[in-house]
Design an enzyme around this catalytic site. Structure first.
Site, PDB file in Angstrom:
ATOM      1  N   GLU A  24      -7.813  -6.176   2.107  1.00  0.00           N
ATOM      2  CA  GLU A  24      -7.711  -4.789   1.677  1.00  0.00           C
ATOM      3  C   GLU A  24      -6.243  -4.380   1.652  1.00  0.00           C
ATOM      4  OE1 GLU A  24     -11.320  -2.062   2.673  1.00  0.00           O
ATOM      5  OE2 GLU A  24     -10.451  -2.726   4.548  1.00  0.00           O
ATOM      6  N   SER A  57     -10.683   0.993  -2.987  1.00  0.00           N
ATOM      7  CA  SER A  57     -11.086   1.828  -4.123  1.00  0.00           C
ATOM      8  C   SER A  57     -12.046   1.111  -5.065  1.00  0.00           C
ATOM      9  CB  SER A  57      -9.848   2.323  -4.886  1.00  0.00           C
ATOM     10  OG  SER A  57      -9.054   3.163  -4.059  1.00  0.00           O
ATOM     11  N   HIS A  80      -9.592  -3.539  10.913  1.00  0.00           N
ATOM     12  CA  HIS A  80      -9.458  -2.659   9.756  1.00  0.00           C
ATOM     13  C   HIS A  80      -8.092  -1.977   9.784  1.00  0.00           C
ATOM     14  CE1 HIS A  80     -10.143   0.625   6.933  1.00  0.00           C
ATOM     15  NE2 HIS A  80     -11.104  -0.128   6.418  1.00  0.00           N
ATOM     16  N   ASN A 100     -18.565   0.540   4.265  1.00  0.00           N
ATOM     17  CA  ASN A 100     -17.899   1.046   5.474  1.00  0.00           C
ATOM     18  C   ASN A 100     -17.974   2.564   5.426  1.00  0.00           C
ATOM     19  OD1 ASN A 100     -16.356   1.652   7.673  1.00  0.00           O
ATOM     20  ND2 ASN A 100     -14.428   0.905   6.816  1.00  0.00           N
ATOM     21  N   GLY A 113      -8.775   4.179  -0.363  1.00  0.00           N
ATOM     22  CA  GLY A 113      -8.982   5.611  -0.465  1.00  0.00           C
ATOM     23  C   GLY A 113      -7.982   6.341  -1.342  1.00  0.00           C
ATOM     24  N   GLU A 120      -7.084   0.916   9.254  1.00  0.00           N
ATOM     25  CA  GLU A 120      -6.993   2.201   9.943  1.00  0.00           C
ATOM     26  C   GLU A 120      -6.861   2.012  11.449  1.00  0.00           C
ATOM     27  OE1 GLU A 120      -9.585   4.134   6.356  1.00  0.00           O
ATOM     28  OE2 GLU A 120     -10.540   3.768   8.293  1.00  0.00           O
ATOM     29  N   LYS A 139     -17.192   4.606   7.732  1.00  0.00           N
ATOM     30  CA  LYS A 139     -16.126   5.235   8.513  1.00  0.00           C
ATOM     31  C   LYS A 139     -16.701   6.362   9.388  1.00  0.00           C
ATOM     32  CE  LYS A 139     -12.834   3.666   5.122  1.00  0.00           C
ATOM     33  NZ  LYS A 139     -11.533   3.882   4.467  1.00  0.00           N
TER      34      LYS A 139
END
Length: 253
Positions: free
Chosen positions: A172, A217, A99, A8, A178, A101, A10
């Site tokens: 996730e 991560s 996702h 991904n 991250g 985010e 991003k």
């Protein structure tokens, strides 16, 4: 069932950077195991450039493209959005939905994620539906209820008879994306078993053939251990996927 290792990217890479990364990645994936597939979820603006490189070098490396998001309509007055047909025209086989985010930064509900998921599948894209809890939700003992709500809403309009290979789930934990923190082995096993049981309620025996990826991560030094765990059928990789060398090591782990 082939394991899926997905990048991904991003909101990173311009067209030149993306094309060069794919060009660098293809020879590194030459000896990928027969039971693996690799997908690149790239920004919309670079999908065409990536597709051109993949097509010029051949597709025998099992490298596929995916969009990072999709809108549940084929066309219309939806400024800034992208349709499944547009993604397919750019060479995409896959698309991400849900996702974290988009859920937590952009406020997307599970109902809206579900509309995207069902429509993308209807229009021929394979979907990786992202799910996962925040640290506050985990500490409050809400893991099961959060995953049940996200999976229930995210698959509400997906036909129970969908081909198993076309719908995957990416667990996730939001607190591990991250941050450098990785869920422990017992936490991954617990969550993935829970996901498997939840999708069995919707899809029955077919759920055993649906892939459940882990993301959060993931790096070359932990990828092999994670992908070898029970009910882990692939990986969704963020920062470590931006460089061809590090991502290839993960794909080959």
């Amino acid at each position: 069932m082939k394991k899926l290792v997905a990048a991904n990217w991003k909101m990173y890479k311009n067209r030149t950077e993306a094309a060069q990364c794919v060009l660098d990645l293809i020879p590194l994936l030459k000896h990928i195991p027969a039971d693996r597939e690799v997908a690149l979820f790239a920004p919309f603006t670079v999908l065409g450039s990536c597709s051109d490189v993949i097509n010029s070098k051949g597709a025998d490396n099992r490298l596929f493209l995916g969009g990072q998001d999709v809108y549940p309509a084929s066309e219309g007055a939806f400024t800034g959005e992208i349709s499944p047909e547009m993604l397919a025209d750019c060479g995409c086989r896959f698309v991400l939905t849900g996702h974290s985010e988009r859920r937590h930064v952009l406020g997307e509900s599970s109902e809206f994620v579900g509309r995207k998921t069902a429509f993308a599948l209807e229009k021929g894209l394979d979907v990786v539906l992202c799910i996962g809890e925040t640290l506050e939700q985990r500490e409050a003992g809400q893991l099961e209820s959060v995953l049940a709500e996200q999976i229930g809403g995210g698959t509400a309009d997906v036909p129970a008879g969908i081909e198993a290979a076309r719908l995957s789930f990416a667990y996730e934990p939001v607190w591990a994306i991250g941050t450098g923190k990785v869920a422990g082995e017992s936490e991954i096993l617990e969550a993935h078993l829970l996901v498997r049981r939840l999708i069995e309620k919707k899809f029955g025996a077919k759920a055993s053939e649906m892939r459940i990826l882990y993301g959060g991560s993931v790096k070359p030094d932990n990828a092999g251990k994670i992908i070898g765990l029970d009910n882990v059928d692939g990986l969704l990789v963020g920062g470590a996927s931006l460089q061809a060398e590090s991502f290839s090591k993960i794909a080959l782990a």
